[in-house]
Design a protein around this motif. Structure first.
Motif, PDB file in Angstrom:
ATOM      1  N   GLU A   1       0.839  -1.197   0.000  1.00 38.00           N
ATOM      2  CA  GLU A   1       0.000   0.000   0.000  1.00 38.00           C
ATOM      3  C   GLU A   1       0.875   1.248   0.000  1.00 38.00           C
ATOM      4  OE1 GLU A   1      -3.173   2.118   3.014  1.00 38.00           O
ATOM      5  OE2 GLU A   1      -2.796  -0.020   3.187  1.00 38.00           O
ATOM      6  N   GLN A   2       0.618   2.141  -0.928  1.00 33.81           N
ATOM      7  CA  GLN A   2       1.352   3.400  -0.991  1.00 33.81           C
ATOM      8  C   GLN A   2       0.745   4.395  -0.009  1.00 33.81           C
ATOM      9  OE1 GLN A   2       3.993   4.399  -2.442  1.00 33.81           O
ATOM     10  NE2 GLN A   2       4.422   2.965  -4.073  1.00 33.81           N
ATOM     11  N   GLU A   3       1.581   5.241   0.572  1.00 35.98           N
ATOM     12  CA  GLU A   3       1.096   6.283   1.469  1.00 35.98           C
ATOM     13  C   GLU A   3       0.337   7.331   0.659  1.00 35.98           C
ATOM     14  OE1 GLU A   3       3.042   9.578   4.468  1.00 35.98           O
ATOM     15  OE2 GLU A   3       4.082   7.684   4.125  1.00 35.98           O
ATOM     16  N   PRO A   4      -0.753   7.884   1.227  1.00 38.83           N
ATOM     17  CA  PRO A   4      -1.510   8.908   0.491  1.00 38.83           C
ATOM     18  C   PRO A   4      -0.637  10.122   0.190  1.00 38.83           C
ATOM     19  CG  PRO A   4      -2.721   8.181   2.433  1.00 38.83           C
ATOM     20  CD  PRO A   4      -1.356   7.584   2.517  1.00 38.83           C
ATOM     21  N   PRO A   5      -0.971  10.881  -0.861  1.00 38.10           N
ATOM     22  CA  PRO A   5      -0.195  12.079  -1.183  1.00 38.10           C
ATOM     23  C   PRO A   5      -0.276  13.099  -0.039  1.00 38.10           C
ATOM     24  CG  PRO A   5      -2.055  11.803  -2.705  1.00 38.10           C
ATOM     25  CD  PRO A   5      -2.056  10.638  -1.790  1.00 38.10           C
ATOM     26  N   ASN A   6       0.790  13.872   0.125  1.00 32.24           N
ATOM     27  CA  ASN A   6       0.820  14.880   1.195  1.00 32.24           C
ATOM     28  C   ASN A   6       0.726  16.281   0.595  1.00 32.24           C
ATOM     29  OD1 ASN A   6       3.377  15.484   0.206  1.00 32.24           O
ATOM     30  ND2 ASN A   6       4.415  14.273   1.763  1.00 32.24           N
ATOM     31  N   ASP A   7       0.830  17.274   1.483  1.00 28.08           N
ATOM     32  CA  ASP A   7       0.639  18.663   1.048  1.00 28.08           C
ATOM     33  C   ASP A   7       1.663  19.107   0.007  1.00 28.08           C
ATOM     34  OD1 ASP A   7       2.809  20.019   3.091  1.00 28.08           O
ATOM     35  OD2 ASP A   7       1.640  18.445   4.056  1.00 28.08           O
ATOM     36  N   VAL A   8       2.852  18.540   0.021  1.00 29.70           N
ATOM     37  CA  VAL A   8       3.878  18.916  -0.962  1.00 29.70           C
ATOM     38  C   VAL A   8       3.421  18.533  -2.368  1.00 29.70           C
ATOM     39  CG1 VAL A   8       6.264  18.519  -1.689  1.00 29.70           C
ATOM     40  CG2 VAL A   8       5.728  18.721   0.738  1.00 29.70           C
ATOM     41  N   GLU A   9       2.757  17.375  -2.479  1.00 31.26           N
ATOM     42  CA  GLU A   9       2.270  16.922  -3.783  1.00 31.26           C
ATOM     43  C   GLU A   9       0.931  17.576  -4.153  1.00 31.26           C
ATOM     44  OE1 GLU A   9       3.455  12.349  -3.981  1.00 31.26           O
ATOM     45  OE2 GLU A   9       2.614  12.930  -2.037  1.00 31.26           O
ATOM     46  N   VAL A  10       0.069  17.772  -3.155  1.00 33.47           N
ATOM     47  CA  VAL A  10      -1.286  18.261  -3.420  1.00 33.47           C
ATOM     48  C   VAL A  10      -1.308  19.739  -3.769  1.00 33.47           C
ATOM     49  CG1 VAL A  10      -3.558  18.645  -2.372  1.00 33.47           C
ATOM     50  CG2 VAL A  10      -2.352  16.485  -1.983  1.00 33.47           C
ATOM     51  N   GLU A  11      -0.546  20.551  -3.060  1.00 35.07           N
ATOM     52  CA  GLU A  11      -0.620  22.005  -3.182  1.00 35.07           C
ATOM     53  C   GLU A  11      -0.441  22.514  -4.620  1.00 35.07           C
ATOM     54  OE1 GLU A  11      -1.116  25.886  -2.673  1.00 35.07           O
ATOM     55  OE2 GLU A  11      -1.639  24.340  -1.232  1.00 35.07           O
ATOM     56  N   PRO A  12       0.547  22.052  -5.397  1.00 37.12           N
ATOM     57  CA  PRO A  12       0.723  22.611  -6.749  1.00 37.12           C
ATOM     58  C   PRO A  12      -0.408  22.246  -7.721  1.00 37.12           C
ATOM     59  CG  PRO A  12       2.706  21.454  -6.027  1.00 37.12           C
ATOM     60  CD  PRO A  12       1.632  21.146  -5.043  1.00 37.12           C
ATOM     61  N   ASP A  13      -1.094  21.111  -7.481  1.00 31.75           N
ATOM     62  CA  ASP A  13      -2.110  20.661  -8.437  1.00 31.75           C
ATOM     63  C   ASP A  13      -3.311  20.095  -7.678  1.00 31.75           C
ATOM     64  OD1 ASP A  13      -3.403  19.980 -10.749  1.00 31.75           O
ATOM     65  OD2 ASP A  13      -2.212  18.170 -11.112  1.00 31.75           O
ATOM     66  N   ARG A  14      -4.034  20.964  -6.983  1.00 28.26           N
ATOM     67  CA  ARG A  14      -5.131  20.541  -6.115  1.00 28.26           C
ATOM     68  C   ARG A  14      -6.234  19.816  -6.881  1.00 28.26           C
ATOM     69  NH1 ARG A  14      -6.234  25.137  -1.577  1.00 28.26           N
ATOM     70  NH2 ARG A  14      -4.082  25.698  -1.142  1.00 28.26           N
ATOM     71  N   ALA A  15      -6.557  20.293  -8.081  1.00 26.64           N
ATOM     72  CA  ALA A  15      -7.693  19.749  -8.827  1.00 26.64           C
ATOM     73  C   ALA A  15      -7.543  18.257  -9.111  1.00 26.64           C
ATOM     74  CB  ALA A  15      -7.870  20.518 -10.131  1.00 26.64           C
ATOM     75  N   SER A  16      -6.323  17.790  -9.328  1.00 29.67           N
ATOM     76  CA  SER A  16      -6.132  16.376  -9.674  1.00 29.67           C
ATOM     77  C   SER A  16      -6.285  15.445  -8.471  1.00 29.67           C
ATOM     78  CB  SER A  16      -4.770  16.170 -10.337  1.00 29.67           C
ATOM     79  OG  SER A  16      -3.741  16.502  -9.440  1.00 29.67           O
ATOM     80  N   TYR A  17      -6.324  16.004  -7.251  1.00 26.96           N
ATOM     81  CA  TYR A  17      -6.454  15.166  -6.056  1.00 26.96           C
ATOM     82  C   TYR A  17      -7.851  15.248  -5.430  1.00 26.96           C
ATOM     83  CZ  TYR A  17      -1.426  14.584  -6.280  1.00 26.96           C
ATOM     84  OH  TYR A  17      -0.154  14.276  -6.699  1.00 26.96           O
ATOM     85  N   VAL A  18      -8.768  15.992  -6.025  1.00 28.30           N
ATOM     86  CA  VAL A  18     -10.132  16.096  -5.497  1.00 28.30           C
ATOM     87  C   VAL A  18     -10.773  14.704  -5.519  1.00 28.30           C
ATOM     88  CG1 VAL A  18     -12.442  17.045  -5.905  1.00 28.30           C
ATOM     89  CG2 VAL A  18     -10.425  18.512  -6.122  1.00 28.30           C
ATOM     90  N   GLY A  19     -11.361  14.312  -4.375  1.00 27.37           N
ATOM     91  CA  GLY A  19     -11.985  13.001  -4.248  1.00 27.37           C
ATOM     92  C   GLY A  19     -11.052  11.925  -3.742  1.00 27.37           C
ATOM     93  N   GLU A  20      -9.769  12.237  -3.564  1.00 29.92           N
ATOM     94  CA  GLU A  20      -8.797  11.252  -3.091  1.00 29.92           C
ATOM     95  C   GLU A  20      -8.450  11.487  -1.631  1.00 29.92           C
ATOM     96  OE1 GLU A  20      -5.317  10.481  -5.356  1.00 29.92           O
ATOM     97  OE2 GLU A  20      -6.294  10.911  -7.272  1.00 29.92           O
ATOM     98  N   SER A  21      -7.941  10.425  -0.990  1.00 29.99           N
ATOM     99  CA  SER A  21      -7.454  10.540   0.381  1.00 29.99           C
ATOM    100  C   SER A  21      -6.079  11.186   0.373  1.00 29.99           C
ATOM    101  CB  SER A  21      -7.366   9.160   1.035  1.00 29.99           C
ATOM    102  OG  SER A  21      -8.650   8.602   1.166  1.00 29.99           O
ATOM    103  N   VAL A  22      -5.901  12.192   1.234  1.00 30.51           N
ATOM    104  CA  VAL A  22      -4.621  12.914   1.292  1.00 30.51           C
ATOM    105  C   VAL A  22      -4.256  13.172   2.757  1.00 30.51           C
ATOM    106  CG1 VAL A  22      -4.917  14.056  -0.936  1.00 30.51           C
ATOM    107  CG2 VAL A  22      -5.745  15.176   1.132  1.00 30.51           C
ATOM    108  N   ILE A  23      -2.992  13.502   2.961  1.00 29.27           N
ATOM    109  CA  ILE A  23      -2.498  13.908   4.283  1.00 29.27           C
ATOM    110  C   ILE A  23      -1.992  15.336   4.147  1.00 29.27           C
ATOM    111  CG2 ILE A  23      -0.749  13.542   6.048  1.00 29.27           C
ATOM    112  CD1 ILE A  23      -0.785  10.588   5.366  1.00 29.27           C
ATOM    113  N   LEU A  24      -2.546  16.242   4.944  1.00 34.22           N
ATOM    114  CA  LEU A  24      -2.125  17.642   4.908  1.00 34.22           C
ATOM    115  C   LEU A  24      -1.630  18.046   6.294  1.00 34.22           C
ATOM    116  CD1 LEU A  24      -5.113  19.209   2.918  1.00 34.22           C
ATOM    117  CD2 LEU A  24      -2.905  18.443   2.020  1.00 34.22           C
ATOM    118  N   GLY A  25      -0.451  18.622   6.342  1.00 34.42           N
ATOM    119  CA  GLY A  25       0.094  19.126   7.602  1.00 34.42           C
ATOM    120  C   GLY A  25       0.250  20.625   7.516  1.00 34.42           C
ATOM    121  N   GLY A  26      -0.072  21.319   8.597  1.00 36.81           N
ATOM    122  CA  GLY A  26       0.076  22.761   8.560  1.00 36.81           C
ATOM    123  C   GLY A  26      -0.236  23.410   9.883  1.00 36.81           C
ATOM    124  N   GLU A  27      -0.095  24.717   9.881  1.00 37.52           N
ATOM    125  CA  GLU A  27      -0.323  25.525  11.079  1.00 37.52           C
ATOM    126  C   GLU A  27      -1.756  26.052  11.072  1.00 37.52           C
ATOM    127  OE1 GLU A  27       1.421  29.739  12.533  1.00 37.52           O
ATOM    128  OE2 GLU A  27       2.905  28.253  11.910  1.00 37.52           O
TER     129      GLU A  27
END
Length: 197
Positions: free
Chosen positions: A39-65
């Motif tokens: 099982e691959q780890e879900p994409p994180n904020d580094v991957e999601v932030e530049p191209d948000r539209a392609s990750y809509v509907g997917e499980s992601v991990i976001l870390g932030g303040e």
């Protein structure tokens, strides 16, 4: 009487080189392999932030303040950009009770509903005070261990090994050498039973 090493310095040096090579290889192998082989780890904020539209509907991990608390908004970048609104429901799992405050650091796992909203399944809050305490305790413990090693051991280049340091004799300790005892000030005095008459 000196003790000889059973295999010599060459074998010890070869062993050290092989162990270092094995450690380096394991570090590279661990970094290159996924967390779980199946099982691959879900994409994180580094991957999601530049191209948000392609990750809509997917499980992601976001870390932030945390930048806002009602509703919960996190910024994935230190500059305050990369904002996501985190929606929670009754099933959202949190590692702490109570309200979040601005400047808290959180890691969220869930489904990206749209380009700006994450439906959170799990929120992990990292308290900055706990992190500082952990780092301080680790630093003090590490310095204690290094101090003990430097005080009690030395590296012998001739044997390529750590060897215990010779203990300094206490001031009240005396040593008999050839029938004479050494006093605290370094002068030799006749040993007991040895009279100079």
């Amino acid at each position: 009487m000196t003790s000889r090493e059973p295999f010599g310095q060459g074998v010890r040096l070869l062993g050290i080189v092989l162990l270092l090579a094995a450690i380096g290889g394991l570090v590279i192998w661990t970094g290159a392999s996924p967390v779980e082989p199946m099982e691959q780890e879900p994409p994180n904020d580094v991957e999601v932030e530049p191209d948000r539209a392609s990750y809509v509907g997917e499980s992601v991990i976001l870390g932030g303040e945390v930048v806002e608390t009602d509703p919960l908004v996190i910024a994935t970048e230190a500059s305050g950009y990369g904002r996501f609104t985190v929606s929670e429901d009754g099933d959202t799992d949190r590692n702490v009770d109570g309200d979040l405050e601005p400047d808290d650091w959180v890691t969220t796992y869930g489904t990206l509903e749209d380009e700006e909203t994450l439906a959170a399944e799990r929120i992990t809050v990292q308290n900055s005070g706990e992190t500082r305490y952990m780092m301080l305790v680790s630093l003090v413990g590490g310095l204690f261990v290094v101090g003990r090693v430097l005080r009690d051991w030395r590296f012998d280049l001739g044997r390529l090994a750590f060897v215990p340091r010779e203990r300094a004799r206490s001031r009240g300790d005396s040593r008999s050498e050839g029938g004479r005892a050494r006093t605290d000030d370094g002068l030799e005095a006749p040993a007991r039973g040895d009279r100079g008459d």
